[in-house]
Design a protein around this motif. Structure first.
Motif, short mmCIF file in Angstrom:
data_model
loop_
_atom_site.label_atom_id
_atom_site.label_comp_id
_atom_site.label_asym_id
_atom_site.label_seq_id
_atom_site.Cartn_x
_atom_site.Cartn_y
_atom_site.Cartn_z
N ALA A 42 20.60 -31.35 35.89
CA ALA A 42 21.13 -32.51 36.61
C ALA A 42 21.55 -33.64 35.67
O ALA A 42 22.31 -34.52 36.07
CB ALA A 42 20.11 -33.02 37.62
N GLU A 43 21.07 -33.64 34.45
CA GLU A 43 21.45 -34.68 33.49
C GLU A 43 22.75 -34.36 32.75
O GLU A 43 23.28 -35.20 32.04
CB GLU A 43 20.33 -34.87 32.45
CG GLU A 43 19.07 -35.47 33.03
CD GLU A 43 17.97 -35.56 31.99
OE1 GLU A 43 17.83 -36.63 31.38
OE2 GLU A 43 17.27 -34.55 31.78
N LEU A 44 23.26 -33.14 32.92
CA LEU A 44 24.52 -32.77 32.27
C LEU A 44 25.68 -33.37 33.07
O LEU A 44 25.75 -33.24 34.28
CB LEU A 44 24.64 -31.25 32.20
CG LEU A 44 23.57 -30.54 31.37
CD1 LEU A 44 23.68 -29.03 31.54
CD2 LEU A 44 23.68 -30.93 29.91
N THR A 45 26.57 -34.03 32.36
CA THR A 45 27.67 -34.75 33.01
C THR A 45 28.86 -33.84 33.28
O THR A 45 28.95 -32.73 32.75
CB THR A 45 28.15 -35.91 32.11
OG1 THR A 45 28.69 -35.34 30.91
CG2 THR A 45 27.00 -36.85 31.77
N ASP A 46 29.79 -34.36 34.07
CA ASP A 46 31.03 -33.63 34.34
C ASP A 46 31.72 -33.26 33.03
O ASP A 46 32.19 -32.14 32.86
CB ASP A 46 31.99 -34.49 35.17
CG ASP A 46 31.49 -34.74 36.58
OD1 ASP A 46 30.28 -34.57 36.84
OD2 ASP A 46 32.31 -35.10 37.44
N ALA A 47 31.79 -34.23 32.12
CA ALA A 47 32.46 -34.01 30.84
C ALA A 47 31.78 -32.91 30.03
O ALA A 47 32.44 -32.16 29.31
CB ALA A 47 32.50 -35.31 30.04
N GLU A 48 30.47 -32.83 30.13
CA GLU A 48 29.74 -31.80 29.38
C GLU A 48 29.89 -30.42 29.99
O GLU A 48 29.70 -29.42 29.31
CB GLU A 48 28.24 -32.16 29.31
CG GLU A 48 27.95 -33.36 28.43
CD GLU A 48 26.50 -33.80 28.50
OE1 GLU A 48 25.88 -33.91 27.43
OE2 GLU A 48 25.99 -34.03 29.62
N LEU A 49 30.23 -30.35 31.28
CA LEU A 49 30.29 -29.06 31.97
C LEU A 49 31.69 -28.57 32.31
O LEU A 49 31.93 -27.37 32.35
CB LEU A 49 29.46 -29.13 33.26
CG LEU A 49 27.95 -29.25 33.04
CD1 LEU A 49 27.25 -29.55 34.35
CD2 LEU A 49 27.40 -27.99 32.41
N LYS A 50 32.62 -29.48 32.54
CA LYS A 50 33.97 -29.09 32.98
C LYS A 50 34.63 -28.15 31.97
O LYS A 50 34.74 -28.46 30.79
CB LYS A 50 34.85 -30.32 33.19
CG LYS A 50 36.17 -29.98 33.85
CD LYS A 50 36.91 -31.24 34.28
CE LYS A 50 38.21 -30.93 34.93
NZ LYS A 50 38.09 -30.37 36.26
#
Length: 142
Positions: A42-50
């Motif tokens: 849940a701490e992973l951001t959109d930028a880190e996952l997209k």
């Protein structure tokens, strides 16, 4: 009797000599490493996952009898994490195991029914790879 001063000198020499036989720390020569605090998904951001590929190990070892899942609690427990990753734009590959096969793959331990149930729970198709290595698996994972 040995005078006190002499006893202290003998003790100091003995301790000094013993230090020569003490184990040498192998870490003494390593540079200190600063580790980041462990993150939850849940701490992973959109930028880190997209656009990223995420391999997640799910505990999908569910009771199966004749290809029918007896209790899908473990499958349902994985759904929020997988949905979160998918919603953030990640390409998700799940890995798991089922049972304890003795001499290689056994049909009764196939994750096929689990993949079908996971697909229902996610509301999206879930492809099941035929193995964990090989060209076909590489093409599925992308």
């Amino acid at each position: 009797s040995i005078p006190k001063k002499m006893q202290k000198l003998i003790l100091a020499l003995a301790l000094h000599a013993a230090a020569a036989f003490a184990p040498v720390s192998t870490r003494a020569n390593r540079a200190p490493v600063e580790l980041e605090a462990k993150k939850s998904v849940a701490e992973l951001t959109d930028a880190e996952l997209k656009g990223k590929k995420v391999l997640i190990r799910c505990d999908l070892n569910v009771p199966l009898k004749d290809g029918v899942i007896g209790d899908d609690t473990r499958i349902r427990a994985s759904v929020p994490t997988v949905k979160y990753l998918l919603d953030k734009g990640a390409s998700v590959t799940m890995c798991s195991h089922l049972g304890r096969p003795k001499d290689g793959p056994e049909e009764k331990f196939s994750l096929g029914p689990v993949a079908a149930r996971m697909s229902e729970a996610l509301g999206k198709p879930v492809k099941m790879a035929p193995d964990c290595i090989g060209e076909e698996v590489a093409s599925i994972v992308g």
